[in-house]
Design a protein around this motif. Structure first.
Motif, PDB file in Angstrom:
ATOM      1  N   ALA A 273       0.831  -1.205   0.000  1.00 17.81           N
ATOM      2  CA  ALA A 273       0.000   0.000   0.000  1.00 17.81           C
ATOM      3  C   ALA A 273       0.866   1.255   0.000  1.00 17.81           C
ATOM      4  O   ALA A 273       0.588   2.228  -0.712  1.00 17.81           O
ATOM      5  N   ARG A 274       1.931   1.236   0.773  1.00 18.26           N
ATOM      6  CA  ARG A 274       2.825   2.393   0.806  1.00 18.26           C
ATOM      7  C   ARG A 274       3.523   2.580  -0.537  1.00 18.26           C
ATOM      8  O   ARG A 274       3.788   3.713  -0.953  1.00 18.26           O
ATOM      9  N   THR A 275       3.810   1.490  -1.213  1.00 20.58           N
ATOM     10  CA  THR A 275       4.479   1.571  -2.510  1.00 20.58           C
ATOM     11  C   THR A 275       3.634   2.322  -3.527  1.00 20.58           C
ATOM     12  O   THR A 275       4.167   3.071  -4.350  1.00 20.58           O
ATOM     13  N   ILE A 276       2.317   2.142  -3.500  1.00 18.38           N
ATOM     14  CA  ILE A 276       1.466   2.837  -4.475  1.00 18.38           C
ATOM     15  C   ILE A 276       1.070   4.231  -4.001  1.00 18.38           C
ATOM     16  O   ILE A 276       0.380   4.964  -4.713  1.00 18.38           O
ATOM     17  N   GLY A 277       1.492   4.606  -2.780  1.00 16.62           N
ATOM     18  CA  GLY A 277       1.158   5.935  -2.270  1.00 16.62           C
ATOM     19  C   GLY A 277      -0.129   5.988  -1.481  1.00 16.62           C
ATOM     20  O   GLY A 277      -0.650   7.075  -1.222  1.00 16.62           O
ATOM     21  N   ALA A 278      -0.653   4.833  -1.068  1.00 16.93           N
ATOM     22  CA  ALA A 278      -1.898   4.777  -0.304  1.00 16.93           C
ATOM     23  C   ALA A 278      -1.555   4.759   1.184  1.00 16.93           C
ATOM     24  O   ALA A 278      -1.562   3.709   1.833  1.00 16.93           O
ATOM     25  N   ALA A 279      -1.273   5.936   1.731  1.00 15.57           N
ATOM     26  CA  ALA A 279      -0.779   6.031   3.107  1.00 15.57           C
ATOM     27  C   ALA A 279      -1.802   5.543   4.119  1.00 15.57           C
ATOM     28  O   ALA A 279      -1.442   4.851   5.085  1.00 15.57           O
ATOM     29  N   ARG A 280      -3.073   5.887   3.932  1.00 14.58           N
ATOM     30  CA  ARG A 280      -4.098   5.473   4.884  1.00 14.58           C
ATOM     31  C   ARG A 280      -4.268   3.952   4.879  1.00 14.58           C
ATOM     32  O   ARG A 280      -4.429   3.337   5.934  1.00 14.58           O
ATOM     33  N   LEU A 281      -4.216   3.349   3.701  1.00 15.42           N
ATOM     34  CA  LEU A 281      -4.263   1.883   3.619  1.00 15.42           C
ATOM     35  C   LEU A 281      -3.087   1.266   4.367  1.00 15.42           C
ATOM     36  O   LEU A 281      -3.237   0.268   5.079  1.00 15.42           O
ATOM     37  N   GLY A 282      -1.922   1.856   4.194  1.00 21.07           N
ATOM     38  CA  GLY A 282      -0.742   1.359   4.885  1.00 21.07           C
ATOM     39  C   GLY A 282      -0.880   1.478   6.390  1.00 21.07           C
ATOM     40  O   GLY A 282      -0.515   0.569   7.144  1.00 21.07           O
ATOM     41  N   GLU A 283      -1.441   2.603   6.844  1.00 20.06           N
ATOM     42  CA  GLU A 283      -1.639   2.819   8.279  1.00 20.06           C
ATOM     43  C   GLU A 283      -2.620   1.799   8.852  1.00 20.06           C
ATOM     44  O   GLU A 283      -2.371   1.211   9.915  1.00 20.06           O
ATOM     45  N   LEU A 284      -3.721   1.577   8.152  1.00 16.44           N
ATOM     46  CA  LEU A 284      -4.725   0.625   8.633  1.00 16.44           C
ATOM     47  C   LEU A 284      -4.200  -0.804   8.646  1.00 16.44           C
ATOM     48  O   LEU A 284      -4.491  -1.572   9.570  1.00 16.44           O
ATOM     49  N   SER A 285      -3.433  -1.173   7.625  1.00 13.39           N
ATOM     50  CA  SER A 285      -2.889  -2.530   7.595  1.00 13.39           C
ATOM     51  C   SER A 285      -1.853  -2.713   8.706  1.00 13.39           C
ATOM     52  O   SER A 285      -1.719  -3.813   9.254  1.00 13.39           O
ATOM     53  N   GLY A 286      -1.139  -1.648   9.065  1.00 13.43           N
ATOM     54  CA  GLY A 286      -0.230  -1.717  10.203  1.00 13.43           C
ATOM     55  C   GLY A 286      -0.985  -1.951  11.506  1.00 13.43           C
ATOM     56  O   GLY A 286      -0.559  -2.740  12.362  1.00 13.43           O
ATOM     57  N   LYS A 287      -2.125  -1.270  11.662  1.00  6.44           N
ATOM     58  CA  LYS A 287      -2.954  -1.474  12.846  1.00  6.44           C
ATOM     59  C   LYS A 287      -3.540  -2.884  12.862  1.00  6.44           C
ATOM     60  O   LYS A 287      -3.642  -3.516  13.926  1.00  6.44           O
ATOM     61  N   LEU A 288      -3.922  -3.375  11.680  1.00  9.83           N
ATOM     62  CA  LEU A 288      -4.438  -4.739  11.587  1.00  9.83           C
ATOM     63  C   LEU A 288      -3.368  -5.748  11.985  1.00  9.83           C
ATOM     64  O   LEU A 288      -3.640  -6.726  12.703  1.00  9.83           O
ATOM     65  N   GLU A 289      -2.148  -5.524  11.529  1.00  2.73           N
ATOM     66  CA  GLU A 289      -1.037  -6.408  11.889  1.00  2.73           C
ATOM     67  C   GLU A 289      -0.855  -6.440  13.407  1.00  2.73           C
ATOM     68  O   GLU A 289      -0.689  -7.524  14.001  1.00  2.73           O
ATOM     69  N   SER A 290      -0.904  -5.280  14.047  1.00  2.81           N
ATOM     70  CA  SER A 290      -0.733  -5.214  15.502  1.00  2.81           C
ATOM     71  C   SER A 290      -1.868  -5.928  16.222  1.00  2.81           C
ATOM     72  O   SER A 290      -1.642  -6.627  17.223  1.00  2.81           O
TER      73      SER A 290
END
Length: 261
Positions: free
Chosen positions: A224-241
């Motif tokens: 997600a971060r690679t394509i520039g989707a910062a919010r997606l990256g943030e949410l997936s980080g929270k999901l991982e945690s």
């Protein structure tokens, strides 16, 4: 199709061989194309066990080792290689979605020589390979860019699509500023993560396979971060945690929010 990267070529790298170890097709294709565009030979392994088999068959010049993988992770694969005197000096570079100092230390403790955080740019990747081939790197080390470095040229910005939830300029930064590259990366994201992510994570959560759910969230985060989707990256980080903490209700709530995004 492949990415039209065209990075600066260095004769010291031409024809050298890399074993790329990553279980995610999205990452495999992007990094492999970066390496091949620089004149490197690439063999791909999907986990640590496959990596060991590939290295034992023919020792490469470097190993690019993802850390979180099924079957055998990158830490265990590295430890096993370092136990063999033949591979104690083999350059092993960690690929990880975590840029934290603790993650870097964990990689070094396992016996890796270096660490590069996803999303990856070709100039950074080639720099770290060159640094472990000879004393001085041919390519300069690139840190997180200043805000101005992420601004697209005026003539290009007028042609950039406006995509809700995606910072196209940042996505272009990770695509080396080449719009055809970025389109290809978006296609890869849609074909790999976009089609299966939610179903795969729900299936893992349904049988309380926390490790698998966490691993998929971890991979999605860097993509997600690679394509520039910062919010997606943030949410997936929270999901991982949430998966790491085995918080079932929280994980489902975050996955629903992620799907909306």
């Amino acid at each position: 199709s492949t990415l039209a990267l065209g990075p600066q070529l260095d004769v010291a790298l031409l024809g050298r061989e890399v074993v790329l170890v990553d279980d995610v097709l999205f990452n495999q294709e992007i990094v492999r194309d970066m390496l091949q565009a620089a004149g490197l030979l690439v063999r791909v392994a999907a986990n640590g066990s496959e990596a060991l088999a590939a290295i034992f068959k023919k020792c490469p010049d470097w190993v690019l080792m993802d850390c979180q993988m099924p079957v055998m992770d990158g830490y265990e694969a590295t430890r096993r290689l370092r136990q063999d005197v033949r591979y104690r000096r083999l350059p092993i570079i960690a690929l990880t979605a975590n840029a934290l100092p603790s993650e870097r230390d964990k990689c070094l403790e396992a016996g890796m020589n270096g660490h590069i955080a996803k999303p990856i740019r070709s100039v950074e990747l080639l720099a770290i390979l060159a640094a472990h081939l000879k004393p001085a790197a041919v390519f300069p080390r690139v840190s997180e860019p200043p805000a101005t470095a992420l601004e697209a040229p005026v003539e290009l910005s007028e042609r950039l699509p406006k995509v809700p939830g995606i910072d196209v300029a940042r996505g272009l930064y990770y695509a080396d500023g080449r719009l055809p590259n970025y389109r290809e990366i978006l296609r890869l994201f849609h074909e790999t993560h976009g089609r299966r992510f939610s179903t795969d994570v729900r299936n893992a959560l349904g049988v309380a396979n926390w490790r698998e759910a966490s691993r998929r969230a971890h991979s999605f985060k860097s993509a997600a971060r690679t394509i520039g989707a910062a919010r997606l990256g943030e949410l997936s980080g929270k999901l991982e945690s949430a998966c790491d903490a085995q918080e079932h209700e929280t994980a489902h709530d975050i996955l629903n929010e992620l799907n909306t995004e």
